[in-house]
Scaffold this motif. Structure first.
Motif, PDB file in Angstrom:
ATOM      1  N   PHE A 199       0.841  -1.198   0.000  1.00 43.23           N
ATOM      2  CA  PHE A 199       0.000   0.000   0.000  1.00 43.23           C
ATOM      3  C   PHE A 199       0.878   1.252   0.000  1.00 43.23           C
ATOM      4  N   LEU A 200       1.960   1.216   0.774  1.00 47.64           N
ATOM      5  CA  LEU A 200       2.896   2.335   0.787  1.00 47.64           C
ATOM      6  C   LEU A 200       3.461   2.592  -0.601  1.00 47.64           C
ATOM      7  N   LEU A 201       3.850   1.501  -1.275  1.00 45.02           N
ATOM      8  CA  LEU A 201       4.546   1.627  -2.542  1.00 45.02           C
ATOM      9  C   LEU A 201       3.612   1.880  -3.720  1.00 45.02           C
ATOM     10  N   CYS A 202       2.446   1.268  -3.680  1.00 44.17           N
ATOM     11  CA  CYS A 202       1.598   1.238  -4.885  1.00 44.17           C
ATOM     12  C   CYS A 202       0.171   1.701  -4.661  1.00 44.17           C
ATOM     13  N   GLY A 203      -0.194   2.077  -3.462  1.00 37.77           N
ATOM     14  CA  GLY A 203      -1.597   2.348  -3.175  1.00 37.77           C
ATOM     15  C   GLY A 203      -2.029   3.779  -3.368  1.00 37.77           C
ATOM     16  N   HIS A 204      -1.365   4.517  -4.236  1.00 36.15           N
ATOM     17  CA  HIS A 204      -1.727   5.919  -4.474  1.00 36.15           C
ATOM     18  C   HIS A 204      -2.075   6.087  -5.946  1.00 36.15           C
ATOM     19  N   PRO A 205      -2.897   7.080  -6.276  1.00 35.39           N
ATOM     20  CA  PRO A 205      -3.322   7.251  -7.672  1.00 35.39           C
ATOM     21  C   PRO A 205      -2.146   7.505  -8.596  1.00 35.39           C
ATOM     22  N   ARG A 206      -2.229   6.971  -9.799  1.00 35.46           N
ATOM     23  CA  ARG A 206      -1.198   7.224 -10.807  1.00 35.46           C
ATOM     24  C   ARG A 206      -1.381   8.610 -11.390  1.00 35.46           C
ATOM     25  N   PRO A 207      -0.358   9.459 -11.345  1.00 34.65           N
ATOM     26  CA  PRO A 207      -0.518  10.798 -11.928  1.00 34.65           C
ATOM     27  C   PRO A 207      -0.612  10.714 -13.437  1.00 34.65           C
ATOM     28  N   PRO A 208      -1.422  11.550 -14.058  1.00 36.07           N
ATOM     29  CA  PRO A 208      -1.488  11.537 -15.521  1.00 36.07           C
ATOM     30  C   PRO A 208      -0.181  12.010 -16.122  1.00 36.07           C
ATOM     31  N   HIS A 209       0.181  11.460 -17.291  1.00 39.85           N
ATOM     32  CA  HIS A 209       1.417  11.864 -17.948  1.00 39.85           C
ATOM     33  C   HIS A 209       1.244  13.255 -18.554  1.00 39.85           C
ATOM     34  N   PRO A 210       2.138  14.170 -18.261  1.00 35.52           N
ATOM     35  CA  PRO A 210       2.023  15.505 -18.849  1.00 35.52           C
ATOM     36  C   PRO A 210       2.353  15.460 -20.330  1.00 35.52           C
ATOM     37  N   PRO A 211       1.976  16.499 -21.083  1.00 37.38           N
ATOM     38  CA  PRO A 211       2.327  16.545 -22.511  1.00 37.38           C
ATOM     39  C   PRO A 211       3.842  16.553 -22.686  1.00 37.38           C
ATOM     40  N   GLY A 212       4.279  16.054 -23.829  1.00 35.89           N
ATOM     41  CA  GLY A 212       5.712  16.049 -24.120  1.00 35.89           C
ATOM     42  C   GLY A 212       6.301  14.672 -23.999  1.00 35.89           C
ATOM     43  N   ARG A 230      -0.382  -3.540  16.648  1.00 36.09           N
ATOM     44  CA  ARG A 230       0.926  -3.062  17.113  1.00 36.09           C
ATOM     45  C   ARG A 230       1.904  -2.907  15.959  1.00 36.09           C
ATOM     46  N   HIS A 231       1.754  -3.747  14.958  1.00 35.50           N
ATOM     47  CA  HIS A 231       2.688  -3.725  13.832  1.00 35.50           C
ATOM     48  C   HIS A 231       2.083  -3.055  12.600  1.00 35.50           C
ATOM     49  N   SER A 232       1.065  -2.271  12.812  1.00 34.42           N
ATOM     50  CA  SER A 232       0.447  -1.571  11.687  1.00 34.42           C
ATOM     51  C   SER A 232       1.166  -0.248  11.437  1.00 34.42           C
ATOM     52  N   ILE A 233       1.014   0.248  10.237  1.00 30.37           N
ATOM     53  CA  ILE A 233       1.668   1.485   9.809  1.00 30.37           C
ATOM     54  C   ILE A 233       0.657   2.622   9.889  1.00 30.37           C
ATOM     55  N   LYS A 234       1.072   3.723  10.433  1.00 36.83           N
ATOM     56  CA  LYS A 234       0.183   4.859  10.596  1.00 36.83           C
ATOM     57  C   LYS A 234       0.134   5.686   9.306  1.00 36.83           C
ATOM     58  N   ASP A 235      -0.943   6.413   9.135  1.00 33.56           N
ATOM     59  CA  ASP A 235      -1.121   7.182   7.902  1.00 33.56           C
ATOM     60  C   ASP A 235      -0.038   8.235   7.714  1.00 33.56           C
ATOM     61  N   GLU A 236       0.420   8.842   8.808  1.00 29.97           N
ATOM     62  CA  GLU A 236       1.470   9.850   8.671  1.00 29.97           C
ATOM     63  C   GLU A 236       2.786   9.223   8.201  1.00 29.97           C
ATOM     64  N   GLN A 237       3.008   7.933   8.534  1.00 33.98           N
ATOM     65  CA  GLN A 237       4.205   7.250   8.056  1.00 33.98           C
ATOM     66  C   GLN A 237       4.115   6.978   6.554  1.00 33.98           C
ATOM     67  N   VAL A 238       2.898   6.726   6.084  1.00 38.68           N
ATOM     68  CA  VAL A 238       2.704   6.532   4.651  1.00 38.68           C
ATOM     69  C   VAL A 238       3.179   7.762   3.896  1.00 38.68           C
ATOM     70  N   GLN A 239       2.754   8.920   4.339  1.00 33.31           N
ATOM     71  CA  GLN A 239       3.118  10.158   3.643  1.00 33.31           C
ATOM     72  C   GLN A 239       4.604  10.477   3.775  1.00 33.31           C
ATOM     73  N   ASP A 240       5.181  10.198   4.935  1.00 36.12           N
ATOM     74  CA  ASP A 240       6.619  10.435   5.107  1.00 36.12           C
ATOM     75  C   ASP A 240       7.420   9.633   4.091  1.00 36.12           C
ATOM     76  N   LEU A 241       7.080   8.360   3.943  1.00 37.80           N
ATOM     77  CA  LEU A 241       7.812   7.500   3.022  1.00 37.80           C
ATOM     78  C   LEU A 241       7.595   7.928   1.580  1.00 37.80           C
ATOM     79  N   ARG A 242       6.372   8.200   1.211  1.00 41.28           N
ATOM     80  CA  ARG A 242       6.098   8.584  -0.176  1.00 41.28           C
ATOM     81  C   ARG A 242       6.788   9.896  -0.539  1.00 41.28           C
TER      82      ARG A 242
END
Length: 529
Positions: free
Chosen positions: A438-451, A512-524
């Protein structure tokens, strides 16, 4: 000339099935090239018995509530499209947001997230009552359907309103009418008021503070809350009362937690006023809040597996690998990550987890949640600077070739401590690894800009890859897998599995071994996602 090794052909299963031509019951044998199968491993099952999960409470029941159904109301430019993309992890447009093209009766489903269905209504602008009448009629029709199932209900309404920074009115006349009459119009359907474009308010306050030389984060937070109360909350309360749920959101970087708060607020109200299955569907459909995914995984364990496994419910005659496969299917279904190449259901993902259940490894890390950001960054750093055809290819190859599975996985399930501990360890391991994916791949894919196309990245944003799977498995091992295995073995046994104590301990272990949402953003942010 090298000697050719011949792998014997074994019967792995005999299924009793009705032959279409003769209409007689016939034994169909499934053959496999696998030397580890022994004759005593062969078992017979009939058509009605071969569904491993049929006697469990449905975890993700396609007949009860396969998709979360959301009605979004808001005028053009309020930010509905970007909000939906962020909350449900989709990149393509799921609705025609241009005025006159949105049709509220048409369910809109993205191919990138089959667990979510959207109904879109334009805002109720001054002097135009058509959209309000259409929305009211749509809601009324669905509420009055005599055989309406949970799967077809509107599960929640998001009423999107821009924060009025230029002195305009927050509420149009049609919106006021909806809010005042919401009990009659919506019944029990929860409505969440979403104040959009929070970032613009924050930017304005920061600009003024820096210009005056009085920049202070604590003071800015207080001013933000003060302006939200004056511009949004007070006008809303004057019209609708104080009992209507509301939150402010932004799609911009630095405000990701606001989307998570909206998801959490929606889930709580759906469970309270609609149905627990619809709330579970929301947790599955959303792709922005890791806490909801962990909560849903725990719900699946409690609802579907724990007591059934403890008493050996309908497991007789099935192999351990059969059990793992069913558990695997349900848990990856909860996480609902974008996986167009079906890597998550492959043996390349499942078998390495099975193979490591009994492997004794030195403990090299602490709790997964506490140290995961550091561990993931350490794994990605050397790969990020490597040639895509070098180290990156090696990572993919390492996953692609690891498809074998340990011999005991072919043994039939027995109600023993070893079997129970292996199954519960598999559940915890898979849940932790899915957090990393989820950390690595669970975020929306940004659209490719022109060029020109950008240079190839380490991991395709928003979609599962074999490299991401390999990195997630390795990171989990480094971040404390051995310690977790020891904890499961010390807490799980057949003798006390029928009680709630062991279940509560597994629940707490995952938390206890779950990842917090703020850690998700720090890593990304560190990875440039």
């Amino acid at each position: 000339m090298s000697e050719i090794t011949r792998t014997p052909l074994h019967i792995s299963r005999i299924v009793i099935r009705l032959d279409d031509a003769s209409h007689k019951k016939i034994d169909f044998a499934k053959l496999e090239f696998d030397p580890r199968r022994q004759p005593e491993d062969i078992h017979r099952i009939s058509d009605q018995d071969k569904d491993l999960g049929k006697d469990f409470d449905p975890a993700i029941d396609s007949q009860i509530c396969p998709r979360f159904r959301l009605l979004v109301i808001g005028k053009t430019g309020v930010g509905k499209s970007e909000l939906i993309k962020r909350a449900f992890g989709i990149n393509e447009h799921v609705s025609e947001y241009r005025r006159g093209e949105a049709t509220i009766d048409k369910p809109l489903i993205s191919s990138e997230n089959a667990r979510f269905v959207l109904h879109d209504s334009e805002g109720f602008e001054a002097g135009d009552s058509d959209n309000f009448i259409a929305a009211k009629a749509f809601i009324d029709r669905r509420r009055k359907m005599p055989t309406l199932a949970v799967r077809d209900q509107i599960h929640a309404v998001w009423l999107c309103l821009s924060i009025p920074l230029s002195g305009g009115s927050l509420l149009e006349r049609g919106v006021e009418e909806l809010l005042k009459s919401r009990k009659e119009i919506l019944g029990d359907i929860p409505i969440i008021v979403v104040f959009t474009k929070l970032d613009k308010l924050v930017d304005k306050l920061e600009y003024n503070a820096k210009k005056s030389g009085q920049y202070d984060e604590t003071a800015l937070e207080e001013k933000k809350n003060k302006f939200l109360k004056e511009l949004c909350i007070q006008p809303l309360n004057e019209v609708a009362g104080t009992d209507i749920p509301h939150t402010a959101v932004s799609k911009e970087e630095g405000h990701e937690s606001t989307i998570g708060q909206l998801i959490d607020l929606t889930t709580v109200n759906v469970e309270k006023f609609i149905d627990s299955e619809a709330a579970l569907a929301m947790m599955i459909a959303q792709r922005a809040h890791i806490g909801s995914k962990v909560k849903a995984s725990i719900a699946i364990i409690k609802k579907r597996y724990w007591r059934g496994i403890a008493v050996g419910m309908n497991f007789i005659g099935f192999t351990m690998l059969d059990c793992f496969s069913k558990i695997h299917e349900d848990i990856i279904g909860v996480w609902n990550l974008y996986d167009p190449d079906c890597h998550l259901v492959s043996d390349q993902f499942k078998n390495p987890i099975v193979n490591d259940l009994d492997r004794n490894l030195p403990h090299t890390g602490g709790a997964v949640g506490s140290d995961l950001v550091t561990k993931i960054t350490a794994f990605l750093a050397p790969l990020a600077h490597a040639d895509p055809t070098g180290v990156f290819s090696t990572v993919v190859m390492a996953v692609s070739t690891a498809v074998g599975v340990v011999g005991w996985a072919y043994e039939t399930y027995q109600q023993t401590n070893d079997a129970l501990q292996r199954i519960m360890t598999y559940i915890v391991d898979l849940t932790c690894i899915m957090q990393i994916l989820f950390l690595l791949c669970g975020h929306p894919r940004p659209p490719h800009p022109p060029g020109p196309s950008p240079p190839p990245g380490l991991i395709p944003p928003g979609s599962i890859s074999l490299s991401a799977i390999k990195i997630a498995i390795d990171a989990y091992e480094e971040a404390g897998k051995t310690a977790i295995h020891s904890e499961v073995k010390s807490r799980v046994s057949v003798a006390h599995a029928r009680g709630d104590d062991a279940l509560d301990e597994i629940d707490q272990l995952i938390k206890r071994h779950s990842i917090k949402d703020e850690q998700v953003q720090d890593l990304r942010q560190q990875l440039g996602f």
